[in-house]
Write an enzyme that holds these catalytic residues in place. Structure first.
Site, mmCIF file in Angstrom:
data_model
loop_
_atom_site.group_PDB
_atom_site.id
_atom_site.type_symbol
_atom_site.label_atom_id
_atom_site.label_comp_id
_atom_site.label_asym_id
_atom_site.label_seq_id
_atom_site.Cartn_x
_atom_site.Cartn_y
_atom_site.Cartn_z
ATOM 1 N N VAL A 1 8.114 4.213 -8.328
ATOM 2 C CA VAL A 1 6.834 4.888 -8.567
ATOM 3 C C VAL A 1 6.908 6.341 -8.086
ATOM 4 O O VAL A 1 7.348 6.605 -6.972
ATOM 5 C CB VAL A 1 5.682 4.154 -7.865
ATOM 6 C CG1 VAL A 1 4.365 4.902 -8.067
ATOM 7 C CG2 VAL A 1 5.570 2.723 -8.378
ATOM 8 N N THR B 1 4.050 4.223 -1.838
ATOM 9 C CA THR B 1 4.441 3.981 -3.227
ATOM 10 C C THR B 1 5.599 3.003 -3.255
ATOM 11 O O THR B 1 6.441 2.987 -2.352
ATOM 12 C CB THR B 1 4.854 5.289 -3.934
ATOM 13 O OG1 THR B 1 5.916 5.922 -3.200
ATOM 14 C CG2 THR B 1 3.685 6.250 -4.040
ATOM 15 N N ASP B 2 5.645 2.196 -4.310
ATOM 16 C CA ASP B 2 6.658 1.154 -4.422
ATOM 17 C C ASP B 2 7.884 1.644 -5.187
ATOM 18 O O ASP B 2 7.942 2.798 -5.614
ATOM 19 C CB ASP B 2 6.052 -0.074 -5.116
ATOM 20 C CG ASP B 2 4.883 -0.656 -4.337
ATOM 21 O OD1 ASP B 2 4.958 -0.676 -3.096
ATOM 22 O OD2 ASP B 2 3.886 -1.057 -4.970
ATOM 23 N N LYS B 3 8.815 0.767 -5.366
ATOM 24 C CA LYS B 3 10.074 1.075 -6.044
ATOM 25 C C LYS B 3 9.827 1.709 -7.411
ATOM 26 O O LYS B 3 9.085 1.187 -8.232
ATOM 27 C CB LYS B 3 10.889 -0.211 -6.217
ATOM 28 C CG LYS B 3 12.180 -0.028 -7.000
ATOM 29 C CD LYS B 3 12.885 -1.354 -7.199
ATOM 30 C CE LYS B 3 14.120 -1.196 -8.069
ATOM 31 N NZ LYS B 3 14.803 -2.494 -8.307
#
Length: 442
Positions: free
Chosen positions: A142, A138-140
């Site tokens: 999320v 998962t990204d920043k």
């Protein structure tokens, strides 16, 4: 969203374990070596040094001399492979994956495991020794409601006590629902057969006219049906070259398969109405879901040519807006491949979510969806993003008038107060809580 009941089963005999071929062994070896951050800094750089490690196991007396410490060595249980069923709110984190020097979910998890003595200090510093793996990155910013992590852990027989102890060591915005004994070679990423993502979108983003772009907007059944119909264009295997970045048009990884897309009925939280878009696919490429949402919004708002969607699946570069990351949530990781192979052998517990449904929904409401709504209301993230549509090359609409940007006190949506005292008099709908409607969301 129906999820599954807790079952605990003992480790099966060796002959029921996943057999390893030389190629698979080599592949695991490579993965362990490359799982560390890109700058090759070890996880020890973010794990606070243990007191036992200071002065190489020696302590200083009042005169400054050193002497060996007389401490009992910790007796760790035998290391075995487990599946950690967890969730987290990504707000304030730079993604899930360990990244030295920044705040991440894995840093919090590893630190808590170390504090609980579920991993040895030397293993915390060499994640390859733990065979640590996440099912989905998962990204920043999320969040994830249902995520699976696989790792070798030093746990005793009481796994329920271990779950409780680990949750005590973790911050409130990270939860472990369960820890389940898995097969010796279980890899959460390898066995994750598909993923479900959710995008929580204020309904005014889909408003077909500029004058409806405000917090009091309520989507009509006709517009909602149009949104649902349009999103079906993304189901199946498509070339998502234009829906990601840093990829060439001929890169085969741009082809992704989406199994299904559904949209919930509207949900009203205080004065803002949301629709929740669920996308179920085998895997998703970077920015894919946010650009699918951005394309949908652009079409619904009539600010892009009618042939823009068709062109977006070709190898020609097409401009597609990137929707805000705030509403994106990893809703569920499905372990169908693992469960099919081991879940019914009588020796291993299936990795399903039904036993934790109540916990998942409670955590999701308190620590994920409430954060999304609070930030949207306080910062008008989606509303402000809509102003950027006019900067795209495809834009064919009008610039939003100043009265709709929140700069004028006469704007319908000018009231951004957090008090919630001022109510919109043009709508007669009662506020519907997320909790009462979430089970029908999908």
């Amino acid at each position: 969203m129906q999820l599954s009941s807790e079952m605990m089963a003992a480790e099966g005999p060796a002959k029921t374990e996943l057999k390893r071929t030389p190629d698979e062994t080599e592949e695991d070896s490579k993965r362990c070596k490359t799982e560390l951050p890109e700058n090759d800094t070890k996880p020890s750089d973010i794990v606070k040094p243990l007191k036992n490690d200071e002065n190489n196991g020696q302590s200083k007396d009042s005169n400054g001399s050193t002497e060996a410490k007389d401490e009992t060595k910790i007796a760790y249980p035998t290391k075995k492979k487990y599946a950690i069923m967890m969730g987290f709110c990504g707000d304030g984190y730079r993604g899930m994956a360990l990244n030295v020097g920044v705040n991440t979910i894995e840093e919090e998890l590893i630190t808590a495991l170390l504090k609980c003595q579920f991993i040895k200090p030397e293993n915390a510093r060499e994640m390859g020794k733990m065979y640590f793996q996440r099912a989905s990155r998962t990204d920043k910013g999320v969040s994830a409601a249902r995520q699976v992590v696989s790792s070798n852990l030093n746990l005793g027989p009481d796994l329920k006590a271990a779950v409780s102890q680990l949750n005590e060591a973790l911050p409130d915005n990270i939860i472990v629902y369960d820890i389940i004994k898995a097969t010796k070679h279980f890899d959460s990423h390898k066995f994750a057969s598909s993923r479900v993502y959710e995008y929580n979108c204020p309904s005014f983003a889909m408003a077909p006219t500029l004058g409806d772009t405000w917090s009091g907007y309520r989507i009509t059944p006709q517009v909602l049906a149009k949104v649902r119909e349009f999103l079906q264009n993304f189901v199946g295997t498509k070339n998502y070259y234009n829906y990601t970045s840093n990829k060439s048009a001929s890169d085969p990884s741009c082809f992704r398969y989406i199994r299904s897309i559904s949209v919930s009925d509207p949900v009203i939280v205080e004065d803002i109405e949301y629709i929740r878009i669920f996308l179920h696919g085998d895997s998703f490429i970077y920015h894919q879901i946010r650009k699918i949402t951005g394309m949908t919004i652009a079409v619904m708002r009539n600010v892009t040519p009618s042939d823009h969607l068709e062109k977006s699946f070709t190898k020609d570069r097409v401009d597609i807006p990137l929707a805000p990351g705030l509403g994106l949530v990893l809703d569920e990781v499905k372990m169908e491949r693992y469960n099919k192979k081991f879940g019914k052998d009588g020796c291993h517990t299936p990795l399903v979510w039904d036993p934790y449904e109540e916990q998942v929904q409670d955590f999701k409401m308190k620590h994920i969806l409430s954060v999304i709504h609070r930030k949207e209301k306080a910062e008008s993230i989606m509303f402000n993003w809509l102003q950027t549509l006019k900067k795209h090359k495809f834009y064919t609409g009008d610039v939003l008038p100043e009265i709709l940007t929140g700069q004028s006190g006469e704007s319908k949506g000018a009231d951004n107060s957090d008090s919630g005292e001022k109510k919109d008099s043009t709508t007669t709908e009662s506020a519907v809580s997320l909790e009462s409607s979430t089970n029908a969301a999908k």
